[in-house]
Write a protein that holds these residues in place. Structure first.
Motif, PDB file in Angstrom:
ATOM      1  N   GLU A 181       6.017 -12.323   5.975  1.00 24.31           N
ATOM      2  CA  GLU A 181       6.209 -11.734   4.649  1.00 24.31           C
ATOM      3  C   GLU A 181       7.085 -12.617   3.778  1.00 24.31           C
ATOM      4  O   GLU A 181       6.897 -12.665   2.548  1.00 24.31           O
ATOM      5  CB  GLU A 181       6.803 -10.337   4.790  1.00 24.31           C
ATOM      6  N   ARG A 182       8.026 -13.306   4.387  1.00 23.04           N
ATOM      7  CA  ARG A 182       8.827 -14.249   3.616  1.00 23.04           C
ATOM      8  C   ARG A 182       7.983 -15.454   3.199  1.00 23.04           C
ATOM      9  O   ARG A 182       8.178 -16.027   2.122  1.00 23.04           O
ATOM     10  CB  ARG A 182      10.030 -14.714   4.439  1.00 23.04           C
ATOM     11  N   ASP A 205       4.628 -15.436   2.565  1.00 21.43           N
ATOM     12  CA  ASP A 205       3.688 -15.106   1.495  1.00 21.43           C
ATOM     13  C   ASP A 205       3.535 -13.595   1.370  1.00 21.43           C
ATOM     14  O   ASP A 205       3.499 -12.881   2.383  1.00 21.43           O
ATOM     15  CB  ASP A 205       2.316 -15.739   1.769  1.00 21.43           C
ATOM     16  N   ASP A 206       3.416 -13.101   0.148  1.00 24.18           N
ATOM     17  CA  ASP A 206       3.301 -11.665  -0.102  1.00 24.18           C
ATOM     18  C   ASP A 206       2.004 -11.060   0.402  1.00 24.18           C
ATOM     19  O   ASP A 206       1.902  -9.835   0.541  1.00 24.18           O
ATOM     20  CB  ASP A 206       3.424 -11.380  -1.611  1.00 24.18           C
ATOM     21  N   SER A 207       0.999 -11.885   0.675  1.00 21.93           N
ATOM     22  CA  SER A 207      -0.283 -11.342   1.137  1.00 21.93           C
ATOM     23  C   SER A 207      -0.133 -10.592   2.456  1.00 21.93           C
ATOM     24  O   SER A 207      -0.927  -9.693   2.762  1.00 21.93           O
ATOM     25  CB  SER A 207      -1.315 -12.466   1.278  1.00 21.93           C
ATOM     26  N   PHE A 208       0.892 -10.920   3.250  1.00 28.31           N
ATOM     27  CA  PHE A 208       1.124 -10.224   4.513  1.00 28.31           C
ATOM     28  C   PHE A 208       1.783  -8.866   4.320  1.00 28.31           C
ATOM     29  O   PHE A 208       1.718  -8.012   5.199  1.00 28.31           O
ATOM     30  CB  PHE A 208       2.029 -11.071   5.420  1.00 28.31           C
ATOM     31  N   ARG A 209       2.437  -8.673   3.194  1.00 33.39           N
ATOM     32  CA  ARG A 209       3.295  -7.505   2.994  1.00 33.39           C
ATOM     33  C   ARG A 209       2.501  -6.203   2.910  1.00 33.39           C
ATOM     34  O   ARG A 209       3.001  -5.129   3.284  1.00 33.39           O
ATOM     35  CB  ARG A 209       4.123  -7.699   1.729  1.00 33.39           C
ATOM     36  N   HIS A 210       1.290  -6.267   2.405  1.00 29.85           N
ATOM     37  CA  HIS A 210       0.529  -5.044   2.137  1.00 29.85           C
ATOM     38  C   HIS A 210      -0.556  -4.789   3.184  1.00 29.85           C
ATOM     39  O   HIS A 210      -1.489  -4.032   2.937  1.00 29.85           O
ATOM     40  CB  HIS A 210      -0.094  -5.139   0.738  1.00 29.85           C
ATOM     41  N   LYS A 211      -0.411  -5.408   4.342  1.00 31.43           N
ATOM     42  CA  LYS A 211      -1.380  -5.253   5.410  1.00 31.43           C
ATOM     43  C   LYS A 211      -0.867  -4.309   6.503  1.00 31.43           C
ATOM     44  O   LYS A 211       0.339  -4.154   6.701  1.00 31.43           O
ATOM     45  CB  LYS A 211      -1.703  -6.616   6.034  1.00 31.43           C
TER      46      LYS A 211
END
Length: 343
Positions: free
Chosen positions: A190-191, A193-199
């Motif tokens: 998550e640090r 890239d934000d693409s991991f945050r919403h998974k």
């Protein structure tokens, strides 16, 4: 009567055995035919063409013996470049990162590995649909200990950078991100890239009942060996390939991935036994509670995670066995979207 060779000289047992047995890989030892060796007759002079080595045949021969167990090198599954998603199939993404340390707030990712694969609703694993492995040069140093653990040196990462567009191309279509210690990997990802945050995330250490399905531990290397394989451990993409094979193995009538998929779909509740009496600590530990020191933004208290349907029963246990009174407990509702997220 002793068997003799070379004009009457007695042959030792080891000599007889060595001459009489065919080579494990398909050829005859020393080019001497077994019958000629036993009869003390020299082999006829002829051109000898050794049989082609057959390592798999040798491995099967040893596997059939109670005193041996053979490990085979793990061969990564090929990517199905022609894959097109069909109704009813999901995409899961295995992720592993190597880092300069354990704290995501100050340490950095130096390698990321990812393997995406298709699966059906029952947890049957389909084709691999994407693979990525990239090094990254950190701003800080790579310690000798990290190099010892990962094999990654400063020279290897010099000038290297993770292509985030390539990372997002695998993350965005994924329905579930899996790591073999998701609490660690999710924080770093998550640090990154934000693409991991919403998974939705799942942990193949915590959410697969390894002991119940025949394994005595959850370390990846142990699981891989338990499947009769070996691989280049502690390199990110190699660990992802290895985890895929472990999750795909049939164990007690189901794949470990099917257990993981079901677990990720359940809602969990984190129960906080705040201000529990000190003398009740052994009761809580025996129940499976763990201590939070409060240094990560969470309460300073004992806590556990349970299925949502078990919450009322857990409250009754705490009221009767720990607090000896009615209590209002803090609870955090966790789906796969919240679970393992860093504070």
């Amino acid at each position: 009567m002793a068997t003799t060779i070379d004009g009457g000289r007695p042959a030792s047992d080891s000599t007889r055995t060595g001459l009489a047995q065919a080579d494990l890989f398909g050829g005859e030892r020393h080019g001497i035919a077994p019958r000629a060796a036993w009869q003390g007759v020299a082999s006829p002079k002829r051109r000898h063409t050794p049989a082609a080595p057959n390592p798999e045949g040798a491995a099967r021969l040893l596997d059939a013996h109670d005193d041996y167990r053979v490990l085979r090198r793990l061969k990564p599954r090929p990517v199905d470049s022609a894959y097109r998603r069909v109704p009813g199939q999901g995409i899961a993404l295995l992720v592993d990162v190597e880092t300069t340390g354990l704290d995501h707030r100050q340490h950095e990712v130096i390698e990321i590995g990812m393997v995406a694969f298709a699966h059906d609703a029952e947890g049957r694993i389909g084709p691999v649909v994407g693979v990525l492995g990239m090094l990254h040069e950190p701003k800080g140093e790579i310690s000798a200990e990290i190099t010892r653990l990962t094999g990654i040196t400063a020279e290897m990462v010099t000038g290297q950078a993770i292509d985030m567009s390539a990372v997002r191309a695998l993350v965005e279509p994924a329905d579930l991100v899996i790591a073999h210690n998701a609490k660690f990997d999710r924080a770093f990802c998550e640090r990154l890239d934000d693409s991991f945050r919403h998974k939705a995330w799942a942990c193949s250490v915590a959410e697969v009942p390894w002991r119940d399905i025949g394994f005595e531990g959850a370390k990846l290397g142990y699981l891989v060996h338990g499947c009769g394989l070996f691989h280049n451990g502690h390199r990110a993409v190699d660990d992802c390939h290895a985890l895929l094979e472990v999750l795909a193995r049939d164990a007690a009538g189901a794949t470990p991935f099917s257990h993981l998929l079901r677990s990720s779909g359940r809602t969990r509740v984190r129960v906080w036994a705040e201000r529990a009496p000190f003398e009740m600590k052994d009761v809580l530990k025996a129940r499976g509670y763990r201590w939070s020191g409060g240094d990560d933004g969470r309460p300073k208290a004992w806590w556990t995670e349970i299925d949502e349907d078990d919450f009322r029963a857990e409250v009754r246990f705490l009221e009767r066995e720990v607090y000896m009174r009615e209590v209002e407990l803090r609870r955090d509702v966790l789906t796969a979207y919240e679970r393992y997220r860093a504070v």
